[in-house]
Enzyme design. Structure first.
Site, PDB file in Angstrom:
ATOM      1  N   GLY A 117     -18.744 -19.735 -15.033  1.00  0.00           N
ATOM      2  CA  GLY A 117     -17.849 -20.396 -15.971  1.00  0.00           C
ATOM      3  C   GLY A 117     -18.181 -20.246 -17.440  1.00  0.00           C
ATOM      4  O   GLY A 117     -17.390 -20.600 -18.301  1.00  0.00           O
ATOM      5  N   SER A 176      40.629 -11.591 -25.546  1.00  0.00           N
ATOM      6  CA  SER A 176      41.191 -10.930 -24.369  1.00  0.00           C
ATOM      7  C   SER A 176      41.517 -11.942 -23.277  1.00  0.00           C
ATOM      8  O   SER A 176      42.190 -11.621 -22.311  1.00  0.00           O
ATOM      9  CB  SER A 176      40.205  -9.895 -23.824  1.00  0.00           C
ATOM     10  N   SER A 216      29.990  -9.168 -25.177  1.00  0.00           N
ATOM     11  CA  SER A 216      28.967  -8.201 -24.747  1.00  0.00           C
ATOM     12  C   SER A 216      29.471  -6.762 -24.797  1.00  0.00           C
ATOM     13  O   SER A 216      29.679  -6.154 -23.764  1.00  0.00           O
ATOM     14  CB  SER A 216      28.415  -8.560 -23.365  1.00  0.00           C
TER      15      SER A 216
END
Ligand SMILES: Nc1nc2c(ncn2[C@@H]2O[C@H](COP(=O)(O)OP(=O)(O)O)[C@@H](O)[C@H]2O)c(=O)[nH]1
Lengths: 634, 298
Positions: free
Chosen positions: A94, A469, A539
């Protein structure tokens, strides 16, 4: 005898004298994995050293040098099994000077035990262990509060440690943390509960180890198959040996070979035990393809619609493992999956103090130091971020002069420019996600369980098309219909994201790309939680949509191209944007001053100037039935 | 019988064996005739199926092998269609490369190292695959899968390459070689369960049989030309089986009535002594194994 016995790899880290060796000794001893002759040898060794008691820690201290110094200095592997599971322990020291050993042990672990001495409470070392475990993305942490016998089995001590450590670990991106009060020496809550801590009603350590979900860190979604070796016994057979790094693939699926980009289909999954229909994560198999393609070691086979990232400049966190310090701009071998390419560290951005998590400027990294680098390779790497794929996101650096392994690296993404780095928020060093990653099995509730509860499959419907759209009109209408059917839906569009999450983004190419990337990550999260996500974004770029698609498994991303004649949308112009764009008041307006790349291969094309919204919605619902996302189809 | 954890271990071992074939020019598989090397041969066959095993097998024969071992070896090679080279400790002795221990306790086990290193040099072997496992002995617990050896074939435990994820670095200089241990993560019980699951054939020595036995320092040795009674030792007929198969001079048997693989799996699952506990050579000193490894023994 249990036949379903599986395997858990875990690592243990603790400071000297926290009782790590005693704990491991106890797990081995209580699970009857210690043999009499080993026990005899330990007793003899204890006696020769003049110890009064048998030191269980000697069971696990292997090498002579270590036995002399009485500390563990390398990674040692231990084995034990219960009727439920086989366990592989990577036992690591450790101390800070063994950071590299901890990193090594953590690299293959699915669980880390962090030992804390109840008398000492949370120390710097305990934090370091937690930091390293999260850096290496070990999915389960267990904080074992040891030596409870020395604090009168006090619940208050347990809670104090839990509060303090909890506050610390919350700043990192730790996934599942469990706190268990134990006495390694006397055995409380290790294997048996014992009578001393009635106030604790959680699992014993062994019970937790036996029942924790394995495979939580692996990526079950993205099929990645690095080719290891080509098998060619005769002219008629050509197979590609490898181990499935993530995801799976079935016979007949469309695949692409990288880097050539050549396409084919999986013809067979060959093993010595017979052919399989499917190759799953972790399996070592041989794949054959329908077409004769030139493939060699280091190539990667992936699904056509789920590609890894590609770059010869990647952003990475590395841990330096050699006495020889890092030399910026000097050549190293980069070993990534089954490939080796030459590369160099083009920039060292900073190093991180593993104790304070503080960053500071640096010109080199020495042994055990961790830093953020930009790595440039002579040929591009095909990778995924380490955060979502521990196999295709990791690499090592090898010094060409000595052939030593000098660094372990975790890829964070494509290199960005220096300005971007400066904008980074502090404290994300554990690889804190910029977006999150959970399409694969999560701890606790699996996607399958969520889908079962919801009564339908999870999916993302990605609506793309020009402004005006009718994307959002269609998507909202569809959502209402689905909602009425009892479907668990989620709606995302440019507006609701730009108000908050994406408020920092404009409309430049780069910002648009980032906008879509974030939207796709959010959609992926929704998917992972079992929803049908309706994502409506202009996009305009095919590459961005492809990237979004790549985040989801085959068949769960349906691209809906909402088509409408440009002249019609200009006339509709619901928000008056086209008028402004045409007047030159808005830059980069899709369709007017910025391109829209029409989708090829969208799952659905709907034409709002030809069909009514109701017809379109009915058509989409029908498609969801056909592909089995909604029940009641074929 | 199907064990999930064994499929995972098998996949890992096959991955490692293939890495060796891909990264090295002249890999050899060290074949001792024991169950671990039989498993290695089995895994190698699976790794390259439907192709043949793309490397040669090497057996270092101490001259003190059980006759059953040699017969089994030759039959297995014929079945696999594999290439086998044998090198003899006797030749090393005749060439004066090593000096044989004398007396009734003489063992050739330590001498194997020289014959082995000579053979590795002779064939210019750059990777030697072995069937050692980490659970066999404490010193092996820190062994790597890919274990680097310097030009003298020696192992430096303090200077091992770190092994991360499944990335194995086999780069080496001319004259250096690697030992590779694909079944490092298997335990003795895993090995036996795998033999059971895969229905792998083993030499008869592993199964309970009657044999002339001499008990020496608590180890049951099979009586033969090279192992004979000394002092007040006596030869007794006993029902035994072997848990490992090596040199007759130091491989101990255990009293056992386990006649089938199923019996053995059950016996191993409840065993209280490690398989190395039955080997005389490990008992010589506490750090015995580590010393022998540094010199180039497995
Ligand atoms: N009282 C008590 N002592 C413990 C406990 N666990 C370990 N120890 C003692 O703490 C010392 C250090 O333990 P060891 O396992 O060698 O620590 P390591 O350095 O972390 O491996 C030894 O004297 C152990 O006996 C515990 O739960 N209670």
């Amino acid at each position: 005898m249990t036949q379903q016995m599986d395997l858990l790899r875990f690592t243990t880290a603790g400071s000297v004298d926290d009782g790590k060796s005693t704990l491991i000794g106890r797990l081995l001893y209580d699970s009857k994995s210690i043999f009499e002759d080993q026990m005899d040898a330990v007793e003899t060794a204890s006696r020769n050293r003049g110890d009064e008691e048998v030191d269980l820690a000697l069971l696990t201290d292997g090498l002579r040098a270590e036995r002399e110094q009485k500390i563990t200095i390398d990674v040692a592997y231990r084995y034990f099994a219960t009727p439920r599971r086989k366990f592989i322990i990577a036992d690591t020291p450790g101390h800070i000077q063994y950071t590299r050993n901890m990193v090594t042990g953590a690299s293959t672990a699915e669980l880390a035990i962090i030992l804390i001495d109840a008398r000492k409470g949370v120390l710097t070392q305990s934090k370091r262990h937690g930091f390293l475990a999260t850096l290496l993305r070990i999915p389960h942490l267990v904080v074992a509060i040891n030596k409870m016998d020395l604090v009168d089995y006090s619940e208050r001590v347990y809670e104090e440690v839990m509060d303090e450590y909890g506050a610390f670990i919350a700043k990192l991106d730790a996934q599942n943390v469990t706190y268990i009060p134990i006495s390694a020496l006397l055995g409380d809550n290790v294997v048996e509960k014992g009578a001393n801590m009635d106030w604790y009603d959680g699992p014993t350590l062994l019970h937790h180890l036996e029942t924790v979900n394995v495979g939580a860190s692996v990526n079950h979604v993205d099929f990645r198959y690095p080719v290891q070796y080509v098998i060619r016994p005769n002219q008629d057979f050509r197979g590609y040996a490898g181990q499935v790094a993530s995801g799976r693939v079935a016979v007949g699926e469309d695949v692409v070979v990288l880097p050539s980009g050549l396409e084919s289909k999986i013809e067979g999954v060959v093993t010595a035990d017979g052919g399989l229909e499917m190759a799953n994560i972790g399996e070592s198999v041989v794949l054959t393809l329908e077409d004769e393609i030139d493939i060699s070691r280091g190539d990667m086979i992936v699904r056509k619609r789920n590609l890894p990232q590609k770059s010869n400049r990647v952003d990475a966190t590395i841990c330096w493992m050699s006495d020889e310090p890092l030399k910026v701009r000097q050549a190293y071998w980069v070993q990534h999956t089954t490939r080796q390419v030459k590369g160099f560290v083009s920039e060292l951005n900073y190093k991180i103090d593993v104790d304070t998590m503080h960053r500071s400027a640096a010109t080199t990294l020495g042994l055990n130091e961790i830093g953020r680098i930009q790595l440039t390779t002579t040929q591009p790497l095909y990778y995924d971020r380490y955060q979502i794929n521990r196999v295709t996101g990791s690499f090592i650096l090898i010094d060409p002069a000595t052939n030593s392994t000098v660094a372990a690296g975790m890829i964070r993404g494509k290199s960005r420019e220096v300005e971007d780095l400066l904008l980074d928020e502090a404290g994300d060093e554990s690889g804190r996600p910029k977006s999150t990653n959970v399409v694969w099995e999560q701890e606790g509730i699996s996607l399958a369980a969520r889908e079962e509860r919801h009564g339908h499959g999870a999916a993302v419907l990605w609506f793309t098309g020009l402004s005006g759209s009718g994307k959002s009109t269609v998507a909202k209408k569809l959502e209402q219909v689905l909602f009425g059917m009892g479907v668990s839906t989620m709606f995302l569009d440019g507006d609701n994201l730009r108000h908050g999450l994406n408020g920092d983004l404009g409309f430049s190419g780069a910002d648009r790309q980032e906008n879509i990337r974030r939207a796709a990550e959010v959609a992926r999260l929704g998917y992972a939680h079992g929803h049908i996500v309706l994502a409506s974004f202009i996009s305009p770029f095919a590459a961005d949509r492809r990237a979004a698609r790549g985040l989801l498994p085959e068949g769960r991303f349906l691209e809906v191209y909402v088509k409408c004649d440009l002249e019609v949308v200009k006339r509709r112009d619901p928000k008056g944007l086209y008028a402004k764009a045409l007047a030159g008041e808005i830059d980069n307006f899709t369709g007017i001053s910025a391109p829209y790349e029409e989708p090829e291969g969208a799952e659905l094309v709907v034409e709002t100037d030809l069909e009514s919204p109701d017809e379109i919605v009915a058509r989409i619902v029908g498609r969801l039935r056909d592909v089995g996302i909604l029940g009641g189809g074929e | 019988m199907h064990y999930q954890h064994l499929k995972l271990l098998e996949a890992e071992s096959i991955y490692l064996i293939r890495e060796v074939a891909a990264q090295f020019e002249r890999p050899f598989l060290l074949f001792s005739g024991g169950k671990d090397s039989i498993i290695m041969a089995h895994l190698a066959r699976k790794a390259f199926f439907p192709g043949k095993i793309p490397f040669t097998l090497l057996h270092v024969d101490t001259g003190h092998n059980f006759p059953e071992t040699i017969a089994f070896r030759d039959a297995l090679m014929a079945e696999l269609g594999a290439r086998l080279e044998v090198r003899y400790v006797q030749d090393s002795i005749d060439q004066g490369r090593v000096v044989e221990e004398t007396g009734p306790y003489a063992s050739r086990n330590g001498l194997q190292t020289v014959t082995l290193l000579d053979a590795l040099a002779e064939f210019k072997v750059d990777a030697a695959l072995g069937g050692a496992r980490r659970d066999e002995e404490k010193a092996r617990a820190k062994e790597r899968f890919f274990s680097h050896r310097d030009e003298f074939g020696q192992w430096d435990p303090k200077n091992q390459r770190p092994e991360l994820w499944n990335l194995y670095n086999g780069r080496h200089k001319p004259n250096e070689h690697f030992r590779v241990f694909p079944i490092s993560n298997w335990t003795e019980l895993d090995v036996w369960q795998y033999i059971q699951m895969e229905e792998i054939e083993l030499p008869s020595l592993y199964f309970s049989h009657e044999r002339e036995i001499i008990e020496r320092d608590g180890v049951l040795l099979g009586a033969s030309d090279v192992v004979y009674p000394v002092g007040d030792e006596v030869v007794k007929r006993q029902v035994v089986r072997f848990r490992t198969i090596g040199d007759m001079t130091c491989t101990g048997a255990v009293l056992s009535r386990a006649k089938t693989i199923d019996d053995i799996v059950e016996e191993v699952a409840s065993a209280r002594v490690t398989e190395r506990g039955a080997r005389a050579d490990d008992k010589r000193s506490e750090a015995a194994m580590e010393d022998r490894k540094k010199q180039g023994y497995f």
